[in-house]
Design an enzyme around this catalytic site. Sequence first.
Site, mmCIF file in Angstrom:
data_model
loop_
_atom_site.group_PDB
_atom_site.id
_atom_site.type_symbol
_atom_site.label_atom_id
_atom_site.label_comp_id
_atom_site.label_asym_id
_atom_site.label_seq_id
_atom_site.Cartn_x
_atom_site.Cartn_y
_atom_site.Cartn_z
ATOM 1 C CD1 TRP A 55 5.844 -1.362 9.561
ATOM 2 C CD2 TRP A 55 4.204 -0.113 8.690
ATOM 3 N NE1 TRP A 55 6.246 -0.050 9.613
ATOM 4 C CE2 TRP A 55 5.265 0.740 9.086
ATOM 5 C CE3 TRP A 55 3.075 0.442 8.102
ATOM 6 C CZ2 TRP A 55 5.215 2.125 8.924
ATOM 7 C CZ3 TRP A 55 3.024 1.823 7.930
ATOM 8 C CH2 TRP A 55 4.077 2.655 8.347
ATOM 9 C CG ASP A 81 4.143 -6.198 -1.578
ATOM 10 O OD1 ASP A 81 4.555 -5.343 -0.786
ATOM 11 O OD2 ASP A 81 4.698 -6.421 -2.669
ATOM 12 C CG ASP A 122 7.146 1.100 5.785
ATOM 13 O OD1 ASP A 122 7.393 2.320 5.795
ATOM 14 O OD2 ASP A 122 7.989 0.228 6.095
ATOM 15 C CE LYS A 162 8.998 4.264 4.334
ATOM 16 N NZ LYS A 162 10.050 3.277 3.961
#
Length: 277
Positions: A55, A81, A122, A162
């Site tokens: 992404w 992340d 995501d 998501k």
Amino acid sequence: MGRASKDKRDIYYRKAKEEGWRARSAYKLLQIDEAFSLFAGAHHVVDLCAAPGSWSQVLSRKLYLPAIQNGRNPPKIVAVDLQPMAPIEGIIQLQGDITSEVTAQEVIGHFDGNPADLVISDGAPDVTGLHDMDEYIQAQLILAALTIVTHVLKPGGTFVAKVFRGREISLLYSQLKLFFSMVTIAKPKSSRNSSIESFVVCQNYRAPAGFHPAHLRSLLDNMTASYLTHPLPTLAQRQLVPFVACGDLSGWDADRSYDLPQEGPAQEESRPPFTGS
């Protein structure tokens, strides 16, 4: 047919390899953008749970590189992340916890104090195969992402994440509707029909009166106890949200197996003539 064989026959898996995407999920974001114009006017963007980076690649190719090529001021894009990932042109990478206020302040620091126009996620947990458990953990992850959203997203901004659609998903819709005036479920064509995966597109962020991001932290801390005592949303909490199928519906089907290209001319297999009675 094993899972690996199915993946290799998936058209999006093969196209991702050909076009240099790190994962086939890049097409999901591209198709959501086609339906909702996510990138229009986006100058400060955050990609949560970014690894392995497909992404972020989309953001680089659709926002950063066109700005550089046309001599415009490039957007600021921050990928967050816990895991490190290989560098991507135009992407600022942070290793940190998306529920941490420290991480939120680092993101805003890279934006020179400006809020984000768009936040995408995501992220998904390692699935257990127990659908109720997977749906609950995924809902927890979205609420964790919402923690950083409430710190960094500007009023009127957009959040995409998501979701696993199950019998109790309406509670999550109700919670998101508290923060966004429009909540839509998107099912990209590149997402397999056999998967409970979809994406929630939350538009026009507006925090409730008197809300502080710390309140959401306490909600997450108490979520497990609340789930055990009140596992189903009440009728008043149930929300119906619009559903949008994303992507060219006359295009490839993510559930279909397509023929693999031949390495060379096909060879006819020589067989003895049939002699049975």
